[in-house]
Write a protein that holds these residues in place. Structure first.
Motif, short mmCIF file in Angstrom:
data_model
loop_
_atom_site.label_atom_id
_atom_site.label_comp_id
_atom_site.label_asym_id
_atom_site.label_seq_id
_atom_site.Cartn_x
_atom_site.Cartn_y
_atom_site.Cartn_z
N LEU A 251 2.59 -5.34 3.58
CA LEU A 251 1.65 -5.43 5.07
C LEU A 251 0.26 -6.00 4.73
O LEU A 251 -0.03 -6.69 5.49
N VAL A 252 -0.24 -5.82 3.61
CA VAL A 252 -1.76 -5.91 3.28
C VAL A 252 -1.62 -7.22 2.73
O VAL A 252 -2.50 -8.22 2.97
N SER A 253 -0.76 -7.52 1.74
CA SER A 253 -0.87 -8.75 1.01
C SER A 253 -0.13 -9.85 1.42
O SER A 253 -0.46 -11.05 1.38
N ARG A 254 0.83 -9.72 2.42
CA ARG A 254 1.65 -10.84 2.94
C ARG A 254 1.76 -10.92 4.35
O ARG A 254 2.30 -11.91 4.88
N ASP A 255 1.44 -9.83 5.14
CA ASP A 255 1.69 -9.88 6.53
C ASP A 255 0.52 -9.90 7.25
O ASP A 255 0.15 -10.70 8.47
N SER A 256 -0.69 -9.44 6.76
CA SER A 256 -2.13 -9.53 7.40
C SER A 256 -3.04 -10.77 6.97
O SER A 256 -2.69 -11.35 5.98
#
Length: 419
Positions: A251-256
């Protein structure tokens, strides 16, 4: 607060009050400078009593929801005759300086359930501790109120004595939802927080988002228990939960957006009661943080999707419960810029910039009225919420100076907008 809170000069100050924008394009810019100097002199006269008050508060801390003794001591320390409205069970709003639109100045009443290890003679001995600097904030707030009462000011000040900053339900949210800000015609809110990541003498009054939203989640993964020797006959929720913990970091490295700070933390993980058995379920609790309200809701949605998908891939089911906490804390740009200008006139204050994914329920005030949270450097190497955290008396003075500058900046904003 000891000392005489006279009203000399109040009529003169109010008679010279004018209207201007926040950049001082008329004679009021010079007027504000003069008021700042007079209030600074009065503030310094209040500091010895503020140091004593800080030590009293530090020695007798009260945890969240049980702040009544701290509230009583603060009411005694604030100027006599000030109007008091009780709010949020163990909190109060105290008006200094008469009627009309006002500036709210927040001070937190509660302490933490931490056993103090500072070793000073005035250390707390009741199993609680002001390990987040609330004793410093309150003493500085009392000094500011005394200075405003002593000198006078064109805009009243409302001391917001807030309970339950360290826990839920939030004291700030209760105060906002009670309508107290409207009843007192509070047009702006200011606060300061000690911050040991800044050096003593540094003060950060950063515009825009400075603290993250913080939402707590509970994740329950349900599988099928069984004997550890026969994994093919069970559905292991521990394995599924472990994979969810790893996958959620995407979620931090690819979604946000890489430019949007986001933190996914699993703070507790628990499952099972026997080492030779696969448990039927596993539970994790943690927080979801971001500096963007626009991304906040989608972060929740994506967390649920990942938990559900990974659990199903392992033959399990996932249930996600999210309790919304503090919103993103956004500092008003006008207040930040004017406060920085006023602080720059004090040679011992060095400007700093600070944003963090910490959270503070002051954000609820900032969602209601223009607001400013300052971060004030300390002279201690111990971190916030640690048993050795003990800023010196100089930090009380630095917080008081910062609150004074923010108060005057807010007073100018209220005068310019007519709130």
């Amino acid at each position: 607060m000891t000392g005489v809170h006279g009203r000399d000069g109040r009529a003169d100050l109010q008679a010279r009050d004018g209207r201007a924008d926040l950049h001082g394009h008329d004679t009021r810019g010079e007027w504000v400078t003069g008021v700042h100097e007079r209030l600074r002199a009065a503030l310094h006269a209040e500091l010895p009593a503020a140091y004593d008050l800080r030590r009293e508060l530090h020695a007798e801390p009260c945890v969240s929801g049980r702040e009544e003794p701290t509230l009583k001591r603060m009411l005694d320390a604030l100027p006599a005759g000030a109007a008091v409205e009780r709010v949020a069970e163990t909190g109060a709003l105290v008006r200094v300086g008469g009627d009309g639109p006002a500036v709210g100045v927040r001070g937190e009443l509660d302490a933490l359930p931490i056993v103090e290890e500072t070793g000073v003679s005035w250390a707390a001995r009741n199993g609680a501790m002001h390990a987040c600097g609330h004793d410093v904030h309150l003493a500085a707030l009392a000094a500011l109120a005394g200075a405003v009462e002593r000198v006078g000011a064109p805009v009243p000040m409302v001391a917001v004595l807030q309970p339950r900053e360290e826990t839920y339900p939030s004291g700030a949210l209760d105060i906002v939802e009670s309508g107290a800000l409207d009843r007192h015609r509070i047009g702006a809110m200011v606060a300061a927080h000690v911050q040991p990541v800044l050096a003593a003498g540094e003060t950060a009054c950063t515009p825009g988002a400075v603290n993250a939203s913080a939402d707590e989640f509970t994740l329950i993964v349900r599988g099928e228990g069984g004997h550890a020797a026969y994994p093919q006959l069970s559905r292991d929720p521990v394995l599924a939960l472990a994979q969810i913990i790893v996958a959620a970091q995407q979620l931090v490295s690819r979604d946000s957006d890489p430019m949007t700070p986001t933190v996914v933390t699993f703070g507790t993980v628990s499952a099972g009661t026997a080492p030779n058995a696969t448990p039927a379920d596993a539970v994790a609790r943690g927080t979801l943080r971001t500096m963007s309200e626009a991304w906040r809701g989608r972060l929740h949605d994506r967390f649920r999707v990942i938990a559900d998908g990974v659990a199903r891939a392992h033959g399990c089911e996932a249930e996600v419960l999210i309790a919304r906490g503090e919103p993103v804390l956004v500092n008003d740009t006008r207040l930040a810029e004017e406060t920085a200008r006023l602080l720059s006139s004090a040679a011992h204050h060095a400007p700093a910039t600070l944003r963090s994914c910490g959270a503070d329920d002051f954000a609820y005030y900032a969602s209601a009225v223009p607001s400013l949270m300052l971060f004030v450097g300390t002279d201690t190497s111990s971190g916030l919420h640690s048993p050795g955290f003990l800023p010196g008396d100089e930090t009380v003075a630095a917080v008081a100076e910062s609150l004074l500058a923010a108060y005057l900046a807010a007073a100018r904003l209220i005068g310019a907008t007519g709130r």
